[in-house]
Design an enzyme around this catalytic site. Structure first.
Site, mmCIF file in Angstrom:
data_model
loop_
_atom_site.group_PDB
_atom_site.id
_atom_site.type_symbol
_atom_site.label_atom_id
_atom_site.label_comp_id
_atom_site.label_asym_id
_atom_site.label_seq_id
_atom_site.Cartn_x
_atom_site.Cartn_y
_atom_site.Cartn_z
ATOM 1 N N GLU A 114 -5.162 11.364 0.323
ATOM 2 C CA GLU A 114 -4.835 9.717 0.232
ATOM 3 C C GLU A 114 -4.731 9.252 -1.335
ATOM 4 O O GLU A 114 -4.295 8.169 -1.585
ATOM 5 C CB GLU A 114 -5.951 9.011 0.968
ATOM 6 N N HIS A 145 -13.606 10.039 1.144
ATOM 7 C CA HIS A 145 -13.442 8.809 0.470
ATOM 8 C C HIS A 145 -14.411 8.890 -0.644
ATOM 9 O O HIS A 145 -14.071 7.976 -1.698
ATOM 10 C CB HIS A 145 -13.831 7.697 1.659
ATOM 11 N N ASN A 194 -8.009 4.721 3.281
ATOM 12 C CA ASN A 194 -7.784 3.592 2.981
ATOM 13 C C ASN A 194 -6.511 3.148 1.964
ATOM 14 O O ASN A 194 -5.759 2.221 2.225
ATOM 15 C CB ASN A 194 -8.854 2.446 2.626
ATOM 16 N N HIS A 195 -6.098 4.511 1.119
ATOM 17 C CA HIS A 195 -5.146 4.255 0.423
ATOM 18 C C HIS A 195 -3.832 4.870 0.894
ATOM 19 O O HIS A 195 -2.872 4.914 0.004
ATOM 20 C CB HIS A 195 -5.704 5.128 -0.941
ATOM 21 N N HIS A 232 -13.422 9.082 7.070
ATOM 22 C CA HIS A 232 -13.298 8.500 5.774
ATOM 23 C C HIS A 232 -14.133 7.180 5.574
ATOM 24 O O HIS A 232 -13.644 6.230 6.195
ATOM 25 C CB HIS A 232 -11.801 8.370 5.882
HETATM 26 FE FE LIG Z 1 -10.310 9.112 -1.648
HETATM 27 FE FE LIG Z 2 -10.506 6.319 0.583
#
Ligand SMILES: [Fe+2]
Ligand SMILES: [Fe+2]
Length: 276
Positions: free
Chosen positions: A39, A178, A67-68, A153
């Site tokens: 990510e 994460h 999330n990325h 994550h």
């Molecule tokens: Fe990360």
């Molecule tokens: Fe992340």
């Protein structure tokens, strides 16, 4: 069967150590399956198609994210045509890509990989526990999958530990990602699921979570952004965990942390699971 999970790859130094070391690890450790969290692979934010191919060429069987995942907007498109990139399964319905995939290991075993995002101290996503439950109902251990690898994550260790116990005995491994800092709590849970709160990143640890330390520190001190975050460029440590899987049950026999190169380097586990 031996599975390697490699934590969040951050920027160029993270990519360099993964592409340099992964082929040798696969050969020397006789790895049957490799998952890599990508990510942060593109300049710390998201992943491009070229970088996805680079990680797959180095030996990854699947690249997970978090999330990325869509920070590089091209990922919204190529994730639809490359099923080796996963995004969190509990993103809103209609999000491009998918969060679960069945992949074949070197042994011929079918590995179900789930990418799930937590929701404690993170953006709102659907319930990760119910999302995982649904997938396990569709394709359970030894009912469609020979092994099940879950990349959770998430930010909070409480949520991650809870997920580990939620699927204990029903998945091969729950690997936290994460937070980028490797934790020392690797264990096989009572019913046979391998667990770690965070696998750690592949990046330069002379940094703040893989980013050049000047700007993050400045923002803590002043709250005034001066520049964009950029990955630290020093030598990276490759962080991950190796899991030895009992092929009869699909559960874990052992989980061994791995930290190679750079500032967090450990002595290379001299064949972690015994020679074979
Ligand atoms: Fe990360
Ligand atoms: Fe992340």
């Amino acid at each position: 069967m031996r599975i390697l999970f490699v934590g969040d790859v951050v920027g160029r130094s993270g990519r360099t150590i993964v592409t340099e070391r992964l082929p040798g690890l696969i050969r020397d450790w006789k790895l049957d399956f490799v998952a890599v969290n990508g990510e942060n692979a593109a300049g710390g934010f998201g992943i491009t198609e070229a970088i996805l191919m680079e990680l797959l060429d180095a030996g990854a069987d699947v690249v997970t994210s978090g999330n990325h995942v869509f920070d590089q907007r091209e990922a919204l498109v190529f994730i639809e045509r490359n099923d080796r990139l996963l995004r969190p399964i509990n993103f809103p319905p209609g999000t491009p890509g998918k969060g679960a995939g069945l992949y074949r290991a070197q042994t011929g075993a079918e590995i179900l990989v789930l990418n799930v995002q937590g929701r404690v101290f993170m953006g709102d996503v659907d319930d990760p526990f119910r999302a995982v439950e649904r997938e396990l109902e569709i394709c359970g251990l030894k009912r469609g999958a020979d092994a099940i690898l879950i990349d959770f994550h998430a930010e909070a260790t409480s949520e991650k530990e809870a997920m580990g116990h939620f699927v204990d005995g029903r998945a091969t491994a729950v690997i936290g990602t994460h937070t980028h800092v490797p934790t020392a709590d690797e264990q096989v849970l009572p019913r046979g699921t391998a667990y770690i709160s965070d696998a750690g990143m592949c990046g330069d640890f002379n940094s703040v979570l893989g980013m050049d330390k000047v700007e993050p520190l400045q923002r803590f001190l002043t709250k005034i952004p001066n520049s964009r975050f950029a990955p630290a460029l020093g030598e990276a440590t490759l962080c991950g965990v190796a899991i030895d899987v009992d092929e009869e049950t699909g559960l874990a026999r052992a989980i061994v942390p791995l930290r190679l190169g750079g500032r967090l380097s450990q002595a290379e586990p001299a064949l972690w699971l015994g020679e074979n």
